[in-house]
Design an enzyme around this catalytic site. Structure first.
Site, PDB file in Angstrom:
ATOM      1  N   GLN A 137       0.834  -1.200   0.000  1.00 29.06           N
ATOM      2  CA  GLN A 137       0.000   0.000   0.000  1.00 29.06           C
ATOM      3  C   GLN A 137       0.871   1.254   0.000  1.00 29.06           C
ATOM      4  O   GLN A 137       1.991   1.234   0.512  1.00 29.06           O
ATOM      5  CB  GLN A 137      -0.906   0.004   1.231  1.00 29.06           C
ATOM      6  CG  GLN A 137      -2.003  -1.031   1.142  1.00 29.06           C
ATOM      7  CD  GLN A 137      -2.846  -1.048   2.406  1.00 29.06           C
ATOM      8  OE1 GLN A 137      -3.087   0.001   3.012  1.00 29.06           O
ATOM      9  NE2 GLN A 137      -3.264  -2.216   2.812  1.00 29.06           N
TER      10      GLN A 137
HETATM   11  N1  GTP Z   1      -7.442 -14.245 -10.355  1.00 28.66           N
HETATM   12  C1  GTP Z   1      -6.352 -14.064  -9.637  1.00 28.66           C
HETATM   13  N2  GTP Z   1      -6.408 -13.379  -8.503  1.00 28.66           N
HETATM   14  C2  GTP Z   1      -5.288 -13.211  -7.781  1.00 28.66           C
HETATM   15  C3  GTP Z   1      -4.055 -13.706  -8.223  1.00 28.66           C
HETATM   16  N3  GTP Z   1      -3.118 -13.376  -7.313  1.00 28.66           N
HETATM   17  C4  GTP Z   1      -3.725 -12.690  -6.347  1.00 28.66           C
HETATM   18  N4  GTP Z   1      -5.030 -12.592  -6.615  1.00 28.66           N
HETATM   19  C5  GTP Z   1      -5.996 -11.869  -5.852  1.00 28.66           C
HETATM   20  O1  GTP Z   1      -5.617 -10.526  -5.765  1.00 28.66           O
HETATM   21  C6  GTP Z   1      -5.923  -9.961  -4.505  1.00 28.66           C
HETATM   22  C7  GTP Z   1      -4.699  -9.360  -3.864  1.00 28.66           C
HETATM   23  O2  GTP Z   1      -3.767 -10.352  -3.586  1.00 28.66           O
HETATM   24  P1  GTP Z   1      -2.682 -10.242  -2.462  1.00 28.66           P
HETATM   25  O3  GTP Z   1      -1.871 -11.437  -2.533  1.00 28.66           O
HETATM   26  O4  GTP Z   1      -3.259  -9.847  -1.175  1.00 28.66           O
HETATM   27  O5  GTP Z   1      -1.887  -8.993  -3.000  1.00 28.66           O
HETATM   28  P2  GTP Z   1      -0.659  -8.306  -2.306  1.00 28.66           P
HETATM   29  O6  GTP Z   1       0.268  -7.937  -3.390  1.00 28.66           O
HETATM   30  O7  GTP Z   1      -0.106  -9.138  -1.252  1.00 28.66           O
HETATM   31  O8  GTP Z   1      -1.252  -6.980  -1.730  1.00 28.66           O
HETATM   32  P3  GTP Z   1      -0.685  -6.120  -0.479  1.00 28.66           P
HETATM   33  O9  GTP Z   1      -0.472  -7.065   0.620  1.00 28.66           O
HETATM   34  O10 GTP Z   1      -1.765  -5.123  -0.188  1.00 28.66           O
HETATM   35  O11 GTP Z   1       0.537  -5.443  -0.925  1.00 28.66           O
HETATM   36  C8  GTP Z   1      -6.475 -11.114  -3.697  1.00 28.66           C
HETATM   37  O12 GTP Z   1      -7.867 -11.021  -3.733  1.00 28.66           O
HETATM   38  C9  GTP Z   1      -6.023 -12.342  -4.428  1.00 28.66           C
HETATM   39  O13 GTP Z   1      -6.907 -13.391  -4.291  1.00 28.66           O
HETATM   40  C10 GTP Z   1      -4.046 -14.418  -9.454  1.00 28.66           C
HETATM   41  O14 GTP Z   1      -3.021 -14.897  -9.949  1.00 28.66           O
HETATM   42  N5  GTP Z   1      -5.219 -14.561 -10.101  1.00 28.66           N
END
Ligand code: GTP
Ligand code: MG
Length: 568
Positions: free
Chosen positions: A452
């Site tokens: 974030q």
């Molecule tokens: N369809 C799909 N959704 C995904 C994929 N990877 C992550 N998501 C979705 O994207 C959203 C964010 O994923 P996170 O893994 O929390 O993302 P993050 O990069 O860790 O985000 P922060 O912790 O806020 O920095 C979640 O709802 C996941 O389920 C993917 O490869 N395909």
């Protein structure tokens, strides 16, 4: 020899050696008046009037044909230039002496030698070499034959000149040998196809011969044109030669500088550039050798430390086992001795026997708690070489990796998919997750940092000692590519990450709206941005796990220079 004769001889010698009485442009002898009168240029050179008339004028100045110095001419042009009166006086004296004195010709031994070098046979005796030319008889003569054949009063008056000053012969018409060739054909076809001699003609050929309808010119005029064009060309050639000799000099200087043999290098005791380059190369490789030696020493220390720890562990195990063995042996003996006694004593020793058996059980328990590696140790040492020339002992290379990227890109999802093959809907990461992941010969300590906006200033605290950055991009959200590019550009400029490998994971490729690798590579200007460092872009999706192993394989290849060697 009378005074007149002596001065004539000297003047002749002077003229024959330096051609002072000839115009050096047309090589015609100067005359006291008319076209061949010598005129003086400001630079001191004398040129005949006719040649001066032919020189081009620019801004009312003419250039000396010998040193290109300018001489201004007034409104009266060449006519306004002063005659060379000293030369005219000399000429006058020479002519006067020539008329008056009987010509007895003397040439110095040196001048005679020069004339003989022309290697022209004497017309009177073919055994002799001619040195003189009689301008009246038109014969080539050696000194002796000249005296002999021109001894009568009339013949003695014949003008004889050094052979090198023989007046130019008039060409003969190739068709009518008794006539001089006065004309030359100027027809373009004849010029291109015919030899010079077949273009010459006498007045008969001109009016009735095969060139009669062609354009023609006077032989003298055409020859003069050719001469002046050669002289002009020679001026350019001289300039060209000057340039060439300057270039030769420059090349020579450079070669000397390269070898260090030029006077400045020698005077200053400075080596040539080749020696400097050699020294630079030697320095570079010396530094490499030094740093390799340090790396080798560090790697050997790692082996020694490993050996010490292994020996220490084995010794400890050996001591433990020996102690257990003696305790078991002691308890066994105690039990055996107790049961040898009579019944009453056996009953009395029952408590001691029980304790001895308990102690044996305890040792058995301790033995069973030992791992198979402790019970069956192997002498082998698994060694892996990393790309930065470190030696890693053990089956897994440890690597510190940081997962970065915009919020919602899928960092946490990827982490848990790789670690425990699970895909769950993640909540945004506040702070970080740290997990240890084992993959093939890698043992990764992964720091997954929240993406974030407000958390991004904290990213820098995770850079130190990081061997790889995994930058996750949401491929289905092109509107945020510029924002991702901005964060990536900042990362790349970080000093602490300058040696870190960069894996860009183009995540969420399962979504229909996801962009291609080419588009993402373009939008993030990866080819330009990551130029000079080890980087790779990998398409993946955290839901199915596609592409994640390929990404980790690339990371492993970046770390490992040489696979695991089992030294046994
Ligand atoms: N369809 C799909 N959704 C995904 C994929 N990877 C992550 N998501 C979705 O994207 C959203 C964010 O994923 P996170 O893994 O929390 O993302 P993050 O990069 O860790 O985000 P922060 O912790 O806020 O920095 C979640 O709802 C996941 O389920 C993917 O490869 N395909
Ligand atoms: Mg997260």
């Amino acid at each position: 020899m009378d005074r007149c004769g002596a001065s004539f001889m000297e003047l002749s010698k002077l003229n024959s050696k330096n051609n002072v009485l000839e115009c050096r442009v047309c090589e015609d002898v100067f005359s006291l008046q008319g076209d061949k009168v010598p005129r003086l240029l400001h630079c001191g050179h004398s040129v005949c009037h006719a040649c001066l008339m032919r020189l081009p004028q620019k801004d009312n100045t003419i250039q000396c044909p010998f040193d290109r110095q300018p001489t201004p001419v007034g409104n009266s042009g060449v006519w306004g230039l002063k005659k060379n009166f000293s030369l005219l006086e000399l000429l006058e004296r020479l002519q006067h002496a020539s008329d008056k004195a009987a010509i007895s010709f003397f040439l110095s031994a040196e001048a005679l030698e020069m004339e003989r070098k022309l290697a022209v046979g004497c017309d009177e005796d073919e055994q002799h070499v001619a040195v003189l030319y009689c301008t009246v008889c038109g014969s080539h003569l050696c000194e002796a034959c000249s005296e002999l054949t021109h001894s009568t009063r009339t013949l003695a008056k014949h003008r004889r000149v050094p052979l090198s000053e023989k007046p130019r012969e008039r060409p003969k018409c190739p068709s009518h040998l008794s006539h001089p060739a006065e004309f030359v054909c100027l027809d373009e076809e004849c010029q291109a196809l015919e030899s010079g001699s077949s273009r010459l003609m006498c007045f008969i050929c001109k009016d009735y011969g095969r060139h009669k309808t062609h354009k023609h010119g006077l032989v003298e005029v055409e020859a003069e044109h050719i001469r002046s064009s050669v002289i002009n060309a020679m001026q350019h050639v001289r300039k060209l030669m000057e340039e060439m000799s300057e270039a030769v000099q420059r090349i020579d200087n450079v070669a000397q500088r390269l070898e260090g043999t030029d006077p400045t290098c020698i005077a200053e005791g400075r080596p040539g550039t080749a020696a400097l380059a050699r020294a630079r190369v030697q320095d570079f490789f010396q530094q490499l050798r030094d740093s390799l030696e340090l790396q080798e020493a560090a790697a050997l220390t790692a082996v020694d430390t490993h050996l010490r720890q292994r020996l220490c562990t084995l010794q400890q195990l050996q001591t433990d086992l020996a102690s257990w063995l003696s305790q078991v042996a002691c308890a066994t003996l105690q039990c055996e001795q107790a049961i040898q006694q009579d019944d009453g004593r056996v009953i009395m020793a029952a408590r001691d026997i029980k304790e001895a058996l308990l102690s044996i059980e305890k040792q058995q328990q301790q033995l069973s708690e030992l791992s198979p590696e402790q019970l069956h140790p192997e002498p082998c040492i698994p060694i892996t070489f990393t790309k930065d020339n470190r030696v890693h002992i053990g089956r897994k290379i440890e690597m510190r990796v940081v997962f970065l990227g915009l919020d919602g890109a899928g960092k946490t999802s990827i982490l848990f998919k790789v670690k425990q093959n699970e895909f769950t809907v993640e909540i945004p990461t506040i702070g970080f997750n740290v997990e240890s992941i084992e993959y093939k010969n890698l043992k990764l300590t992964v720091w997954d940092v929240g993406g974030q906006h407000k958390l991004r200033p904290l990213w820098k605290h995770y850079y130190l000692n990081t061997q790889a950055v995994v930058f996750v991009v949401d491929s289905s959200d092109p509107e945020r590519f510029p924002e991702a590019l901005g964060e990536l550009a900042k990362l790349i400029s970080e000093k602490e990450l300058k040696d870190a490998s960069l894996l860009i994971l183009a995540n969420k490729q399962d979504l229909p709206t996801s962009e291609s690798l080419e588009r993402i590579t373009d939008e993030l200007t990866l080819n330009k941005l990551c130029c000079g460092r080890s980087w790779h872009i990998q398409a993946c999706d955290a839901q199915s796990g596609n592409g994640l192993h390929e990404g980790l394989d690339w990371l492993s290849r970046q770390m490992v220079a040489s696979g695991v060697f089992d030294i046994s």
